[in-house]
Scaffold this active site. Structure first.
Site, PDB file in Angstrom:
ATOM      1  NE  ARG A  90      -2.311   1.455   3.657  1.00  0.00           N
ATOM      2  CZ  ARG A  90      -2.922   1.296   4.828  1.00  0.00           C
ATOM      3  NH1 ARG A  90      -4.107   0.724   4.882  1.00  0.00           N
ATOM      4  NH2 ARG A  90      -2.340   1.684   5.942  1.00  0.00           N
ATOM      5  CB  SER A 122     -11.947  -1.665   3.195  1.00  0.00           C
ATOM      6  OG  SER A 122     -10.575  -1.891   3.037  1.00  0.00           O
ATOM      7  CE  LYS A 148      -6.849   3.379   4.260  1.00  0.00           C
ATOM      8  NZ  LYS A 148      -8.057   4.197   4.100  1.00  0.00           N
TER       9      LYS A 148
END
Length: 216
Positions: A43, A112, A141
């Site tokens: 990511r 998600s 995040k």
């Protein structure tokens, strides 16, 4: 496929290309795999695409040598270019059904979800697993939102016991067991491994806690 995915979710490392305390991203990944990480997701939101592809190929090959699934976050095009094992998409990314259509039936697609509505919409796309969270407060995040606890994992696992679920967000070795107790197949972590002085030891401890929770 889902049983293979379920087994691979035990300790799911989500990482970018940033190093830590003298270790490069590749060295962190290598140590984490030594410690028992069972799935790895790249990511990376900031690095130039050429760097993502170059370093992503090295990570993919590392995972392939170890027999560990390698996924890419969000970018189906990057997943295709890297010949990744799959992709993980969020609520604001390409829809899971479209990711499946582009990648084909043999690749892993994870989605998600942080609410019941999001989970129901994700389940309709028949992904290979759902990432539920943020379970606990996280600073990794920025747009993760408020922590939701383990209730949604319990809810979705009761509704769809066939669907592998992985908890993410603020998970450490000390609180990982609660995710498994609620019905999770594993835990997805970032800083609990990448920001530790000994990523291998951190991964080993997480795997031990998850395994113990499964057996209790």
């Amino acid at each position: 496929m889902r049983q293979h995915v379920r087994d691979s979710l035990k300790v799911y490392l989500v990482m970018g290309l940033e190093g830590h305390v003298g270790l490069s991203a590749y060295e962190i990944a290598e140590a984490a795999l030594d410690g028992g990480v069972t799935m790895l997701q790249l990511r990376e939101k900031n690095a130039p695409l050429p760097q993502v592809l170059e370093e992503g190929r090295r990570l993919r090959e590392l995972c392939r040598r170890r027999g560990i699934p390698f996924l890419v976050n969000d970018r189906v095009d990057v997943a295709l270019l890297l010949d990744a094992d799959g992709v993980h998409v969020g609520q604001d990314d390409i829809p899971g059904s479209d990711a499946r259509r582009l990648l084909g039936p043999d690749k892993i697609v994870g989605i998600s979800a942080g609410t019941t509505a999001e989970a129901n919409a994700a389940l309709a796309a028949e992904p290979d697993y759902l990432g539920i969270g943020p379970i606990y407060a996280t600073s990794t995040k920025e747009d993760a939102g408020a922590p939701i606890g383990t209730g949604l994992i319990r809810e979705v696992s009761a509704l769809r016991p066939d669907m592998p679920l992985v908890g993410i967000g603020g998970i450490t070795a000390s609180n990982a067991a609660a995710v498994i107790a609620a019905g999770g197949a594993g835990v997805a972590v970032v800083s609990a491994i990448t920001k530790q002085p000994d990523p291998a030891a951190a991964a080993k401890e997480l795997l031990a806690r998850v395994t113990a929770a499964e057996q209790s």
